[in-house]
Structures are given as structure tokens and as C-alpha cells.
Design a protein around this motif. Structure first.
Motif, PDB file in Angstrom:
ATOM      1  N   TYR A 190     -20.946 -55.214  95.800  1.00 41.28           N
ATOM      2  CA  TYR A 190     -19.439 -56.101  96.521  1.00 41.28           C
ATOM      3  C   TYR A 190     -19.674 -57.163  97.852  1.00 41.28           C
TER       4      TYR A 190
ATOM      5  N   SER B  73      -9.761 -61.962 108.586  1.00 42.80           N
ATOM      6  CA  SER B  73      -9.953 -62.561 106.918  1.00 42.80           C
ATOM      7  C   SER B  73      -8.195 -62.073 107.042  1.00 42.80           C
TER       8      SER B  73
ATOM      9  N   TYR C 131      -4.639 -65.945 102.270  1.00 36.80           N
ATOM     10  CA  TYR C 131      -4.230 -67.030 101.321  1.00 36.80           C
ATOM     11  C   TYR C 131      -2.519 -67.839 100.948  1.00 36.80           C
TER      12      TYR C 131
ATOM     13  N   THR D 244      -7.519 -70.282 102.424  1.00 35.07           N
ATOM     14  CA  THR D 244      -8.102 -70.533 101.190  1.00 35.07           C
ATOM     15  C   THR D 244      -7.649 -71.363 100.168  1.00 35.07           C
TER      16      THR D 244
ATOM     17  N   LYS E 246      -9.778 -74.407 103.293  1.00 36.72           N
ATOM     18  CA  LYS E 246     -11.410 -73.772 102.371  1.00 36.72           C
ATOM     19  C   LYS E 246     -11.454 -73.415 101.984  1.00 36.72           C
TER      20      LYS E 246
ATOM     21  N   SER F 107     -21.489 -71.314 103.123  1.00 41.60           N
ATOM     22  CA  SER F 107     -21.611 -70.888 101.953  1.00 41.60           C
ATOM     23  C   SER F 107     -23.601 -71.106 102.021  1.00 41.60           C
TER      24      SER F 107
ATOM     25  N   ILE G 152     -21.262 -68.672 108.659  1.00 35.93           N
ATOM     26  CA  ILE G 152     -21.320 -67.678 107.473  1.00 35.93           C
ATOM     27  C   ILE G 152     -20.403 -66.819 107.255  1.00 35.93           C
TER      28      ILE G 152
ATOM     29  N   PHE H  93     -21.668 -58.983 107.567  1.00 36.74           N
ATOM     30  CA  PHE H  93     -21.755 -57.523 107.399  1.00 36.74           C
ATOM     31  C   PHE H  93     -23.018 -57.082 106.979  1.00 36.74           C
TER      32      PHE H  93
HETATM   33  C1  LIG Z   1     -17.936 -59.413 101.595  1.00 32.42           C
HETATM   34  C2  LIG Z   1     -16.890 -61.005 101.287  1.00 32.42           C
HETATM   35  C3  LIG Z   1     -15.562 -61.024 101.429  1.00 32.42           C
HETATM   36  C4  LIG Z   1     -14.893 -62.248 101.884  1.00 32.42           C
HETATM   37  N1  LIG Z   1     -13.654 -61.887 101.853  1.00 32.42           N
HETATM   38  C5  LIG Z   1     -13.006 -63.474 101.779  1.00 32.42           C
HETATM   39  C6  LIG Z   1     -11.035 -63.217 102.547  1.00 32.42           C
HETATM   40  O1  LIG Z   1     -10.697 -62.455 102.356  1.00 32.42           O
HETATM   41  N2  LIG Z   1     -11.548 -65.016 102.770  1.00 32.42           N
HETATM   42  C7  LIG Z   1     -11.738 -65.751 102.787  1.00 32.42           C
HETATM   43  O2  LIG Z   1     -11.044 -67.459 102.129  1.00 32.42           O
HETATM   44  N3  LIG Z   1     -13.306 -66.210 102.253  1.00 32.42           N
HETATM   45  C8  LIG Z   1     -13.558 -64.709 101.958  1.00 32.42           C
HETATM   46  N4  LIG Z   1     -15.037 -64.171 101.518  1.00 32.42           N
HETATM   47  C9  LIG Z   1     -15.964 -66.025 101.628  1.00 32.42           C
HETATM   48  C10 LIG Z   1     -16.277 -66.632 103.270  1.00 32.42           C
HETATM   49  O3  LIG Z   1     -14.612 -66.811 103.637  1.00 32.42           O
HETATM   50  C11 LIG Z   1     -17.504 -67.150 103.038  1.00 32.42           C
HETATM   51  O4  LIG Z   1     -16.860 -67.910 102.207  1.00 32.42           O
HETATM   52  C12 LIG Z   1     -18.663 -66.650 102.343  1.00 32.42           C
HETATM   53  O5  LIG Z   1     -19.069 -65.766 102.104  1.00 32.42           O
HETATM   54  C13 LIG Z   1     -19.473 -68.017 103.045  1.00 32.42           C
HETATM   55  O6  LIG Z   1     -20.449 -67.492 102.243  1.00 32.42           O
HETATM   56  P1  LIG Z   1     -22.535 -66.778 102.627  1.00 32.42           P
HETATM   57  O7  LIG Z   1     -21.357 -65.619 101.992  1.00 32.42           O
HETATM   58  O8  LIG Z   1     -23.368 -67.393 101.705  1.00 32.42           O
HETATM   59  O9  LIG Z   1     -22.546 -67.426 104.119  1.00 32.42           O
HETATM   60  C14 LIG Z   1     -15.836 -63.700 101.650  1.00 32.42           C
HETATM   61  C15 LIG Z   1     -16.939 -62.976 101.310  1.00 32.42           C
HETATM   62  C16 LIG Z   1     -18.306 -62.430 101.083  1.00 32.42           C
HETATM   63  C17 LIG Z   1     -19.259 -61.945 101.233  1.00 32.42           C
END
Ligand SMILES: Cc1cc2nc3c(=O)[nH]c(=O)nc-3n(C[C@H](O)[C@H](O)[C@H](O)COP(=O)(O)O)c2cc1C
Ligand SMILES: *[C@@H]1O[C@H](CO)[C@@H](O)[C@H](O)[C@H]1NC(C)=O
Ligand SMILES: *[C@@H]1O[C@H](CO)[C@@H](O)[C@H](O)[C@H]1NC(C)=O
Ligand SMILES: *[C@@H]1O[C@H](CO)[C@@H](O)[C@H](O)[C@H]1NC(C)=O
Ligand SMILES: CC(=O)N[C@H]1CO[C@H](CO)[C@@H](O)[C@@H]1O
Length: 381
Positions: free
Chosen positions: A48, A130, A154, A180, A241, A297, A318, A323
Motif C-alpha cells: 500500500y 493528512s 481535500y 490537494t 498541492k 515526489s 518527502i 513510513f
Molecule cells: C501512503 C501514502 C499516503 C498518502 N496520503 C496522502 C494524503 O492523505 N493526502 C495527500 O495530499 N497526499 C497523500 N499522499 C501523497 C504524498 O503527500 C506525496 O505527494 C507523495 O508521497 C510524494 O512522493 P514520495 O512518496 O515519492 O516522496 C500519500 C502518499 C503515500 C505514499
């Protein structure tokens, strides 16, 4: 004679073991954290966290595109005292890296978002909570009062949920609202463990008392009018975002946003977009003089942070590596991830002749095509 060689060999082996040991017990690369997290997490949780949408082309290119950008070092620069400090939304910070908003940190560790927020504070990073967190707005604020916190949400079908969250975030001392914009629907993904769900002992804490089905609250019909309504409903700065284009950047600038985060959601939403780092220069050119351009990202090392800064990002975030750190060692693991990035950034700055972030300029990076005669330096990436 042979006895002497044996002694020398044994000594060498001992020294090598010692230095290996040292590397192991102190600094881990982000790749090392990921490998260790894989051993700790259940297969479905690991999948996940790691997942990308559709055929994962964007998820992969986020990392590959960083490798296509090369650093041009300068020498004869005094790099004995590196400064990574900067200023973001009127706050002085010691370096330009924060924790982006990711859902459900308690999947990775019992201490969840509180551990991540404390780690951010300890390392001088901003923590973005988040809305889909497993610790509430208030709990994180109480437990990590000294961390600079922003809140992500959101746009919901029911505006009173947005209103409720904004009021709570303001009251609890969060310093910005992140909206977002790249997720009007979920990006489709193919998973080996598709029935992944939140374990029954965890809850999406912010929604308790609001709805039992938080995932169904997200709007797929929002327009710029909804963003303008949010801007008019909070005293906090609002950051959009998920912007990847000059058009998108101009729309949110004109609506009144204080900043944008150039992001493709880590390749978890629309597959087939450019990598986030390829999109950054276009957004910087379009709105960089007017509002704060940030980035996420694909960042997996200090060299990546350096490249994003050189291409015009003021601050970066990041996602997944947080995680991995959490899974390995809770708060200490997240601190380790951030510490690794900080050490690497300072190292890359020193080796490339940048004593401060103001030296990390556009001309310090170039696309590899430049060396094939396919680009002139300064051409658009
Ligand atoms: C497990 C997971 C959950 C995420 N949940 C959210 C979220 O709740 N809201 C949001 O705006 N972005 C969410 N994202 C996106 C992250 O904010 C971010 O854009 C992204 O993880 C950045 O890329 P990276 O994982 O390569 O650093 C999530 C990403 C992951 C990996
Ligand atoms: C390093 O630079 C900072 C200012 O950027 C200064 O306060 C500090 O004293 C310097 N340290 C050394 C060892 O020169
Ligand atoms: C949830 O339950 C699982 C076992 O079912 C346990 O491993 C985990 O630590 C629990 N998490 C929390 C936050 O209580
Ligand atoms: C919107 O949410 C509020 C609670 O935040 C609730 O009182 C109201 O009934 C909801 N409206 C609709 C149409 O679901
Ligand atoms: C987390 C950790 O142990 N970080 C260490 C990495 O190595 C540098 C020295 O090279 C230490 O200063 C850090 O504390």
C-alpha cells in the motif's frame, strides 16, 4: 613472513568489520530504511505504501528523472561552513525539507503521526498532517507543540467538513492549510493484496463524529469556486498541492493561494504525467516570482533535494521514506531518515561548491542531453 601477512590480513579484516559496523549502527541511506521496513511491515501494508497507479510509469519516472539531471560542481569555494537555512511562509528554518501529508501513519508504527511530528520538530522540518490521519488534529498539536505544523485536506462534498477542519486547525495552532487538487477520484491501482483496509483498531480520527465513511466524503465535482470559498473562509495561508502545469499554477495563484506544491502524488494518481521534477521548471517560470513554489515526489537523497532547489523549489517534502523510517524505529527512524537527507544535502553542497542555498542556482544542474549535444546549457529541461 607468512605469519606477518596473516596478522596484517586479520587486522584489515577487523578494521573493515569495524567500519562496516559503524555504517550499520549510525547512518542508513533511504534505500536501507526501505529494505528494513519491508522486513518489518506486513506485505499488504508495504505494498500500500509503495504502490503507484496503473502501470506505474509516473511513479518510476519520478525517480528516474532525478538521475537524468546532473550536477556541475564548482571548486575553489570555501565550503567549510555549509548553511542550509532558508525561510518558508515567513518562518526561518534550518533546512528546506519537510514531511508531506500521508494518510494513516499508525499502519507503520503504533506511535503514528505523533512520532512523525515529533521527529520533524527535532530535525527542524515542517510536518504536514493528512486529513486521513490516525491521530487527530488536536492530538498531534498537543503532543508535538513545538513542531511547525500545516494541515492538509481535500475538498469535500459537504463544505461544513472543510469548515470544521479549518476551524480546528486554526485553533490548534497549525500555520497553513494545504488543499490537494490532484485527487477528484482515486488513481486506479492493481495490487497483489487488493482488499487492503484500515485495521479495525485504527480510525481516521479527524472524522470521528462526522461520518463513518470518510473516503466517500471527497468531492469529485469541485471547481476553482470551491478553492476561492476555502480562501475566503480561513485566515491561514492556503497552498495548492498537486499542481503540474503552468496553467494550473496560474489559476491557483490568481485565486489567492500563497503557494503551490508541484507534485504528482508520488505517482499514485494520474499515471502518465511528467515526473514531478520535470514539471517544476514550468511552474517556477509561470508563478515563481509571485507565490512560493514547493515540491514533492521522488526525493530519495540529498542530491535530489539539491536538484529540486536548483530548479527553483523553495522547499521540498518527502512521503514514503517517512513510513519506512517509522516502520523501522518509530520517531527515531523518522529522525534518522531526515538526518540522512540533511547530511547528504550538506555533503552534496560542499562537494559542488555551494556554501549556502542561495548558491544552489539553476546553472548548477543540467540535463544529461547537454553532454550529447542535444541541449544547450540553460535550455528548458
Ligand atoms: C501512503 C501514502 C499516503 C498518502 N496520503 C496522502 C494524503 O492523505 N493526502 C495527500 O495530499 N497526499 C497523500 N499522499 C501523497 C504524498 O503527500 C506525496 O505527494 C507523495 O508521497 C510524494 O512522493 P514520495 O512518496 O515519492 O516522496 C500519500 C502518499 C503515500 C505514499
Ligand atoms: C558559520 O556561519 C554562520 C553564519 O552563517 C556563523 O554564525 C558561524 O559562526 C559560522 N561558523 C564558523 C565555524 O565559521
Ligand atoms: C492494531 O492491532 C494489531 C494486531 O491486530 C497490532 O499489531 C497493532 O499494534 C494495533 N495497532 C494499534 C494502534 O493499536
Ligand atoms: C454536512 O456535515 C455536517 C456536519 O459537519 C452535518 O451536520 C450536515 O448534516 C451535513 N450535510 C449533508 C448534506 O450531509
Ligand atoms: C542518525 C545518526 O546516527 N546520524 C549520524 C550520521 O553520521 C553523522 C556523522 O557522520 C552523525 O553526526 C549523525 O548523528
Amino acid at each position: 613472513m607468512w605469519l606477518k601477512s596473516l596478522v596484517v590480513l586479520a587486522l584489515c579484516a577487523l578494521l573493515e568489520a569495524k567500519s562496516k559496523d559503524k555504517i550499520k549502527s549510525t547512518n542508513l541511506s533511504l534505500e536501507d530504511y526501505k529494505d528494513k521496513a519491508k522486513d518489518v511491515l506486513s506485505s499488504s501494508t508495504y505494498e500500500y505504501i509503495k504502490k503507484g497507479s496503473l502501470r506505474k510509469s509516473t511513479e518510476k519516472s519520478n525517480k528516474k528523472a532525478f538521475k537524468d539531471i546532473l550536477i556541475r560542481p564548482h571548486y575553489f569555494v570555501d565550503v567549510s561552513n555549509i548553511s542550509t537555512s532558508t525561510n518558508i511562509l515567513d518562518k526561518d528554518v534550518i533546512w528546506p525539507v519537510g514531511i508531506g501529508p500521508t494518510a494513516m501513519h499508525r499502519l507503520a508504527h503504533l506511535d503514528g503521526e505523533v512520532a512523525s511530528a515529533l521527529a520533524a520538530g527535532a530535525q527542524g522540518s515542517i510536518f504536514v498532517l493528512s486529513s486521513f490521519s490516525t491521530a487527530s488534529i488536536e492530538e498531534v498539536a498537543e503532543q508535538a507543540p513545538d513542531t511547525i505544523k500545516w494541515f492538509q485536506m481535500y475538498i469535500y462534498k459537504n463544505r461544513s467538513i472543510n469548515m470544521d477542519f479549518m476551524k480546528r486547525a486554526e485553533k490548534a495552532g497549525y500555520k497553513a492549510i494545504v488543499i490537494t487538487v490532484d485527487a477528484p477520484v482515486h488513481g486506479k491501482t492493481y495490487l497483489k493484496y487488493p482488499d487492503f483496509d484500515l485495521p479495525p483498531n485504527l480510525s481516521l480520527s479527524n472524522f470521528v463524529g462526522i461520518t463513518d465513511r470518510p473516503s466517500q466524503t471527497v468531492s469529485s465535482s469541485f471547481t476553482i469556486e470551491d478553492l476561492k470559498w476555502i480562501l475566503s473562509s480561513t485566515s491561514l495561508p492556503v497552498i495548492a498541492k498537486g499542481v503540474l502545469t503552468k496553467e494550473g499554477a496560474k489559476i491557483v495563484r490568481d485565486a489567492g493561494c500563497t503557494g503551490v506544491i508541484v507534485s504528482n502524488h508520488g505517482g499514485r494518481q494520474l499515471d502518465g504525467t511528467p515526473s514531478s521534477i520535470e514539471s517544476l521548471p514550468e511552474v517556477v517560470r509561470a508563478v515563481g516570482k509571485d507565490i512560493t513554489v514547493m515540491f514533492d515526489s521522488g526525493i530519495r537523497g540529498g542530491d535530489d533535494v539539491f536538484k529540486a532547489i536548483a530548479l527553483g523549489a523553495k522547499y521540498v517534502f518527502i512521503g514514503r521514506p517517512v513510513f519506512y523510517g517509522l516502520a523501522v524505529e518509530g520517531q527515531k527512524g523518522v529522525e534518522g531518515v531526515l538526518d540522512t537527507l540533511k547530511q547528504e544535502l550538506e555533503n552534496v553542497m560542499a562537494l559542488s561548491g555551494c556554501a549556502s542555498l542561495s548558491d544552489v542556482k539553476r546553472d548548477r544542474v543540467v540535463h544529461w542531453k547537454y553532454y550529447q549535444g542535444l541541449l544547450r546549457n540553460g535550455d528548458e529541461l
